[in-house]
Design an enzyme around this catalytic site. Structure first.
Site, PDB file in Angstrom:
ATOM      1  N   SER A   4      -0.296  -6.691  11.801  1.00 19.49           N
ATOM      2  CA  SER A   4       1.121  -5.737  11.213  1.00 19.49           C
ATOM      3  C   SER A   4       2.261  -7.220  11.902  1.00 19.49           C
ATOM      4  CB  SER A   4       1.440  -5.311  11.443  1.00 19.49           C
ATOM      5  OG  SER A   4       2.003  -4.667  10.446  1.00 19.49           O
ATOM      6  N   HIS A  64      -2.939   1.624   6.337  1.00 24.22           N
ATOM      7  CA  HIS A  64      -2.023   0.374   7.471  1.00 24.22           C
ATOM      8  C   HIS A  64      -1.637   0.659   8.956  1.00 24.22           C
ATOM      9  CE1 HIS A  64       0.675  -2.964   8.087  1.00 24.22           C
ATOM     10  NE2 HIS A  64       1.284  -2.643   9.222  1.00 24.22           N
ATOM     11  N   ASP A 103      -3.447   0.049   1.325  1.00 25.16           N
ATOM     12  CA  ASP A 103      -1.927  -0.209   2.742  1.00 25.16           C
ATOM     13  C   ASP A 103      -0.821  -0.629   1.302  1.00 25.16           C
ATOM     14  OD1 ASP A 103      -0.390  -2.529   4.419  1.00 25.16           O
ATOM     15  OD2 ASP A 103      -1.868  -3.019   5.514  1.00 25.16           O
TER      16      ASP A 103
END
Length: 319
Positions: free
Chosen positions: A161, A285, A255
């Site tokens: 991320s 995610h 996501d």
């Protein structure tokens, strides 16, 4: 485009109990909530040969902290390849501790040392503080490779991320500085562009864990000056994406960031780079650090480990 049963069950539980989401919390509450999520669903930490808390001294007298992991299989005197890892958490939450289990798994399964960096977080330290810390960590580790007992010719970067974003940005800065080449980038659902209108942003904007409002919450705290078009925040905005290390890109099907990551990979390939893309069906995610809940997490870590072993072995050409 259906969630797995496990992913659906987790989301049903989260939304059924009305658990507040990041954008509904203070920064302190969000950090506590994130750490708790990782503790509950992250799995038991594996034993490694050693861990070492590493203070990386800056010229101003302060220190950037990191944790060094050595795998169980390592010879105590062997200079190992090194994966420098930047944790996820929207540049605002997360820590070395929240990603402790993942870094232990990566070290053991890839047979490399892992240096997990506790970079400064927003909003106390907004952009570009995390970027500066990421670059400093790589340069410090190279300069102190002998002390860390790692091979400076076999470095890779990784992150999930926001950490994937920092890995990309750091690789671009090192390329532009003509620094020693990295061997590999391991990017787990990275944020490649702050502002995006690609379909996944709308399709998975609500009810898929990383809601639109939470993304905005993170972006506003990381970029209070509105620097979304700065390539150091949005690496997709970089002038050129060529001459980067070979990449392994992991994406989750459900996501909001997925289409941005795929577009980034397509551009890297078009500009001469190498990207291996692993798309994980039915996942949301953040799943990779939730190994106690998602069996797919361990499978992905195993795939990453194989890739790292291939790229960080002494026989692989760093170019």
């Amino acid at each position: 485009m259906a969630l797995t049963d496990q992913a659906q069950a987790l989301l049903d539980m989260v939304y059924r109990v009305g658990a507040p989401r990041f954008h509904e919390l203070t920064v302190a509450q969000a950090r506590h909530s994130f750490e708790k999520l990782q503790f509950v669903f992250g799995g038991e930490p594996e034993a490694v040969a050693s861990t070492l808390e590493v203070p990386m001294a800056r010229p101003d007298g302060s220190a950037l902290l990191a944790r060094l992991y050595r795998p169980l299989e390592a010879d105590p005197a062997e200079a190992l390849p090194l994966l420098i890892y930047f944790h996820g958490g929207g540049w605002c939450v997360g820590s070395v501790q929240s990603h402790d289990s993942l870094c232990r798994q990566l070290a053991n399964r890839a047979g490399c040392a892992v240096l997990s960096v506790d970079y400064r977080l927003a909003p106390e330290h907004p952009f570009p503080a995390a970027v500066e810390d990421a670059l400093f960590a790589v340069e410090w580790a190279r300069a102190n490779a002998e002390q860390l007992l790692v091979d400076p010719g076999r470095f890779g970067l990784g992150g999930d991320s926001a950490g994937g974003n920092l890995s990309l940005v750091t690789a671009l800065m090192l390329r532009d500085r003509a620094a020693a080449a990295l061997r590999v980038l391991c990017l787990i659902y990275p944020c490649t562009e702050i502002e995006s209108s690609r379909p996944s942003r709308a399709l998975f904007s609500s009810g898929y864990f990383l809601d639109r409002e939470s993304l905005v919450w993170f972006f506003e705290r990381y970029l209070p000056g509105g620097q979304a078009n700065d390539w150091r925040a949005s690496p997709m905005k970089a002038r050129w994406l060529g001459d980067l290390p070979p990449m392994l890109l992991v994406t989750a099907e459900c996501d909001p960031l997925t289409d941005d990551s795929v577009a980034f990979a397509d551009r890297v390939r078009a500009e001469g780079g190498s990207v291996e893309h692993l798309s994980v069906d039915g996942m949301v995610h953040g799943f990779v650090t939730l190994g106690k809940w998602f069996p797919e997490a361990s499978q992905v870590v195993n795939r990453i480990a194989v890739h790292l072993r291939q790229r960080l072995t002494p026989t692989v050409d760093a170019a």
